[in-house]
Design an enzyme around this catalytic site. Structure first.
Site, short mmCIF file in Angstrom:
data_model
loop_
_atom_site.label_atom_id
_atom_site.label_comp_id
_atom_site.label_asym_id
_atom_site.label_seq_id
_atom_site.Cartn_x
_atom_site.Cartn_y
_atom_site.Cartn_z
N HIS A 146 0.86 -1.18 0.00
CA HIS A 146 0.00 0.00 0.00
C HIS A 146 0.90 1.23 0.00
O HIS A 146 1.99 1.24 0.57
CB HIS A 146 -0.92 0.00 1.22
N GLU A 174 1.08 4.21 1.38
CA GLU A 174 1.58 4.84 2.60
C GLU A 174 2.75 4.06 3.19
O GLU A 174 3.75 4.64 3.62
CB GLU A 174 0.47 4.92 3.67
N LYS A 191 -1.67 1.04 11.21
CA LYS A 191 -0.23 1.25 11.19
C LYS A 191 0.12 2.72 11.40
O LYS A 191 1.07 3.05 12.11
CB LYS A 191 0.36 0.73 9.88
N CYS A 225 -3.75 0.34 6.91
CA CYS A 225 -2.94 1.56 6.97
C CYS A 225 -3.42 2.47 8.11
O CYS A 225 -2.61 3.16 8.73
CB CYS A 225 -3.01 2.29 5.64
#
Length: 377
Positions: free
Chosen positions: A83, A85, A195, A192
């Site tokens: 992903h 990010e 995280k 995300c």
């Protein structure tokens, strides 16, 4: 004082400029049938006195690796989470290693210096991130409710109380895995949203760079998202409310994100629900002119179905390559494997455990270990 009226647009424009104006490997394409792919774009930007200095790293991507593939093929060579990010953060850590290597070779870095036995970020530097879509997971649940996604109304609770993907998206404030397709192999990579929430405490350094860089200042101060795609109550819940009942005392400190919006977007942003995503991820660090195109978690052109990583196919951002690149900076080690070495980074590990406990749930992906002296893959 930060001019929050323009800083979101300034961060977004800087990231988008790097994406649009450079001839980079790994960009989405317009397919032969005329259909335009879409992707998520993310970038980490350095600021000083509230003004953008430059872009540290940018990345695109929407894919995550099934846990079974990590077990069977990785040995530190595969990128678990592609992903945008997360790749932008990994590229930021690659940048940190390059800057610290300069300092160790007695060259000047605009970002880091060495004193008191470790590398430190220079005073006055801050970091912001632009993302072209709300982070997957808790921060974007309201958008799913708007879409009335019936496919994900079921409920599966994984180890540690983690929810799978978008399942039961009416449950708010919960740790979730990357969504993926409902019929896709299971990934245990956390969303995300989760995280990013944890990085408010652990910093945007990773397990490698945190072994030789002090976390002070190495936090994300701003998160910038297009205003037509953001739900501010969801952002507050995801990044602020989940930590509120939990006192956190440690050498790492809780640095809350400032959520900003922008009207800026990029040329391959998602425009309609049936638009196909790009299968390719792009990684770019402008200062070092470092650019990789990633497909199936390895450099483009190196994936095979028989063996996931051909020789020299691992990304420079893989845990194996990041560890290799930084060995001269970590002060030596007495360990046989990467996993054994990670156990020696006690302060960072403790910070992650405190953050995971505060956020309420977590589960681990498959152990991805390798011999730290030699890798025969």
């Amino acid at each position: 004082m930060d001019d929050l009226g323009t800083i979101g647009d300034d961060i977004a424009k800087e990231v988008i400029k790097q994406f649009e104006t450079n001839d980079l490997k790994g960009k989405p394409v317009i397919r032969s049938n005329g259909v335009k792919e879409w992707t998520v774009l993310a970038g980490v930007v350095a600021l000083k006195n509230g003004k953008v200095i430059n872009t540290i790293s940018i990345a695109t991507g929407v894919k995550a690796l099934p846990d079974a593939t990590i077990k069977s093929h990785s040995n530190g060579l595969l990128l678990h989470d592609c992903h945008a990010e997360i790749l932008a953060f990994r590229a930021f850590n690659w940048f940190v290693i390059q800057e610290c290597l300069k300092v160790s070779n007695l060259d000047r870095s605009d970002y880091f210096e060495f004193n008191d036995g470790h590398f430190n970020l220079k005073d006055g530097i801050e970091f912001g991130m632009y993302v072209s879509e709300p982070p997957c997971g808790d921060a974007s649940l309201e958008l799913l409710i708007d879409e009335n996604d019936e496919e994900w109304r079921t409920h599966t609770e994984l180890a540690g109380g983690v929810l799978r993907g978008r399942e039961n998206y009416t449950l708010k404030g919960r740790v979730r895995t990357k969504p993926g397709r409902r019929d896709s192999p299971m990934t245990l990579s956390k969303s995300c949203s989760d995280k990013l929430a944890v990085k408010q405490f652990t910093s945007i350094l990773n397990g490698v760079t945190s072994s030789f860089v002090h976390p002070k200042g190495c936090y994300l101060k701003y998160l910038v998202i297009p205003e037509d795609k953001v739900d501010m109550p969801a952002m507050e819940r995801c990044f602020h409310d989940r930590f509120n009942p939990h006192p956190i005392n440690h050498m790492y400190t809780l640095n809350r994100l400032k959520i900003l919006t922008t009207k800026e977007t990029h040329s391959f942003a998602k425009e309609q629900s049936n638009q196909p995503p790009s299968n390719t991820s792009l990684i770019y660090v402008p200062k070092y002119n470092f650019n990789e195109s990633i497909v199936n978690s390895v450099k483009e052109g190196y994936y095979t179905k028989r063996k996931s990583v051909r020789k020299n196919g691992e990304s420079e951002l893989s845990r194996y390559k990041l560890f290799q690149e930084s060995q001269s900076l970590s002060g030596g080690f007495k360990a046989r494997s990467y996993f054994e070495w990670k156990l020696t980074n006690k302060e960072y590990r403790k910070a992650k455990e405190i953050a995971k406990e505060a956020i309420g749930a977590w589960c681990c992906t498959a152990t991805d270990d390798f011999d730290i002296l030699k890798n025969d893959a």
